[in-house]
Write a protein that holds these residues in place. Sequence first.
Motif: not given
Length: 163
Positions: A30-46
Amino acid sequence: GMSDDEGFGGGGSSGDIMLPKATVLRAIKDLLPKGLRCSSETGNLIMECCMEFLRMLSDEANVLSTKQGKQTIGPDHILKSLEELGFQKWTDELNESLTNHKEALKRKPRMKKNPMKDSGMTMQELIEEQKKLFGQANAAAAPTLQRSESQESDAPSAKKQKT
């Protein structure tokens, strides 16, 4: 893998802080700009970063409350901890949120300790009323129960006897 509602706790020892993985990933999305995605690995790091932040904040707040001889960490301990950890720029906004929260709590009607005590009914009348309400609820649920039972009887028996 983990189901969506399981927390993400890193090491997995019982003392670890757990965050609901699905909720954190939804917040990131929800916080990312439209069209930008976050990889699972990045999500885990966050999530690891979030948990480390919570550990630091709660450790600091614990130190402050203990110094004051308090058994409970209060909002003031959290706000002071944020300042101590170098996040003073957040404290104004959080103070405002805390004030709004306190105001909302004041406006919320308080639940009486025993709302039935002042109902004007005797305990026996209250019990009769409860029985009547349970009866109505059971009657309303009965057609649903009968339908599911009849569906079960139509189904072939799970246990076939060998002859």
